[in-house]
Write an enzyme that holds these catalytic residues in place. Sequence first.
Site, PDB file in Angstrom:
ATOM      1  N   SER A 539       0.836  -1.220   0.000  1.00  0.00           N
ATOM      2  CA  SER A 539       0.000   0.000   0.000  1.00  0.00           C
ATOM      3  C   SER A 539       0.860   1.255   0.000  1.00  0.00           C
ATOM      4  CB  SER A 539      -0.889  -0.001   1.240  1.00  0.00           C
ATOM      5  OG  SER A 539      -1.509   1.251   1.382  1.00  0.00           O
ATOM      6  N   TYR A 552      -4.277  -1.019   9.597  1.00  0.00           N
ATOM      7  CA  TYR A 552      -4.011  -1.311   8.178  1.00  0.00           C
ATOM      8  C   TYR A 552      -2.536  -1.049   7.837  1.00  0.00           C
ATOM      9  CZ  TYR A 552      -4.636  -1.073   3.079  1.00  0.00           C
ATOM     10  OH  TYR A 552      -4.544  -1.274   1.736  1.00  0.00           O
TER      11      TYR A 552
END
Length: 655
Positions: A539, A552
């Site tokens: 990410s 996350y």
Amino acid sequence: MKSLWNDKEAKVFLQDPLALRVYTSRLLGRDMSLVMHGGGNTSVKAQIKDFFGLQQEVLYIKGSGWDLATIEAKGFAAVKMDALLRMVRVKNLSDTDMVREQRAAMLDPNAPNPSVEAILHAIIPYKYVDHSHTDAVVTITNTPDGRKRIEEIYGERILIVPYVMPGFLLARKVYEMTKLMDWSQYDGIVLLNHGLFTFADTAQESYENHIKLVTKAEEHLNGSSKRSLMSKSIVMARSAFRPKGNLLELAQLRQAVSSIQGDAVVALWKDDKHSVAFSCLTKVKSMATRGTLTPDHVIRTKPKPVIIDKSIDADVSAYAKTYKKYFERYTDGNLKCLDLAPRWAVWPGAGVVSFGRSLGEAKIISDILDHTMEAIQKAEAMGGWKPVNEKDLFDVEYWDLEQAKLSKGPKPKGLIGKVALVSGAASGIGRACVERLIANGANVLGLDIKDGPHVMRCDVTKESDIKNAIESIVRRFGGLDIVISNAGIFPPSMNLDAMDPASWEKSMQLNLTSHQRLMKAAIPYLSYGIDPTIIIIASKNVPAPGPGAGAYSVAKAGLTQLGRVAALELGAKGIRVNMIHPNQVFDTAIWTKEVLEKRAHHYGLSVEEYKTNNILHTEITSKDVADLVCTMAGKTFLKTTGAQIPIDGGNERVI
Ligand SMILES: [Zn+2]
């Protein structure tokens, strides 16, 4: 064998000779023991008016590239009869010249190339002609006293033609044998080691005559081979003494064949009881390597399989050397040698394996093997399997026309033959990866807890599910080359001091730990992969974290670190591991409208501004990421490992 002719079905075609030709061609095509995958051909002679209204006598002959099972009227080429009959009187005509002249004599230049047997069909003085490679007749002729048996079965009403190369030579041979002959004394032609022709003035009679002749051959075959099979001469299992094959060995075999072929192939393992029994025959090594059932199979299967006897790598490289010698033995010096890899393997105790650039290609070979293995055993029981000799097979394998058939079609795609696994494949980036990998020629299995195209149900947090998924993909395609580790969730926004432990745990479990488990299960197979690679979808949050996304970002940072360690550990095995850091991709299941509005609001932006909030002011889509994935899985990234590639439109916090 039963006739499939049906008066009711046929009635609608009776006025149209070509429609009727299509109908009975498909009846032949429906039975794989008669023709398969483009084998055999049929024709009808007709009077038609050409463009200028002139009456022309033509032969509608099956076009090359068409399959009798699915042929349509447009699959037949109309060729002027007088040209075909003129051609057969020429003493020497190369097949290339023959094809050109046939094309020149076609009424419609856009029709497919006429079958190479067009001239032979033309000289048979009946309206309908049917030609198949019937297993039963060919099996009988592939024995030492095949000719005698055919004479016994059919008496004098069959013309027997010794083996000659299909195409012009065969047409010429039949022409010489029949030019002074009364055709009405024959019901058909048996081409030794090749097939059967029948003919009549009606479609029904020609077709049904074909079925009748095949039935007689089947009856003979069942009578004689059953008796001899009982005599234990060939059946002797050695499976009890050998370990059965396993999936890792299958992957090793696929790797060995791919490396000789120079590109990835799919390996299709057949371990049904017939294939295993065949592989266990004591004489399998001799029987399987004597030649093909009918000559045109050589194009798909090559003359011989590799026999896995000692060690997989040694056997496959010995095969390559032997194939090279075979080529050198027969080449006239102008031919180009094909790749040296086998198209199928006999794996004693385990069955047989077929190889292809695509699953479809491997399946065609697998179908051919079903028929070949049965024919070999029946013929062996009747005194010996004796198909067309090696030199004759070489002539067909290296026939200009056959080679041209194979090289037709679009250029192979970049990932053809490769096998890819994508986790989190039912939506978003994962789903886009599945689509793009398939579009690039790869064979793909997606994993997800939800359903989707090309997706197998799998909970990647469960080790048993992962094991099952990895074994499924290897069983389906023969190995594993590409793992796209993508499964993930985006937990609700929460600052660290308010973090819900369950939410934190869930993120760690799916966004981090499951990837390690998938990797662990995949590594043994990737070790036998073709240019193997793991691509981790991490990410943008890794280099540029945001507040509220701790569960996350931390998991994705851990995942990136996992990838870096994997790159270090797996380099020695040739496995590349790279990471992709996409910006938020808003067309994924994670980004509900609600989440999107909340995040935009959090930064004081409109949704549109938020979506394009990067240096290039561009939105990143899941397809963009999937295209990058395909590039990284391919040749461009062959020398890159441990890299982290952003696809984020440029991020000023990172630059
Ligand atoms: Zn043929």
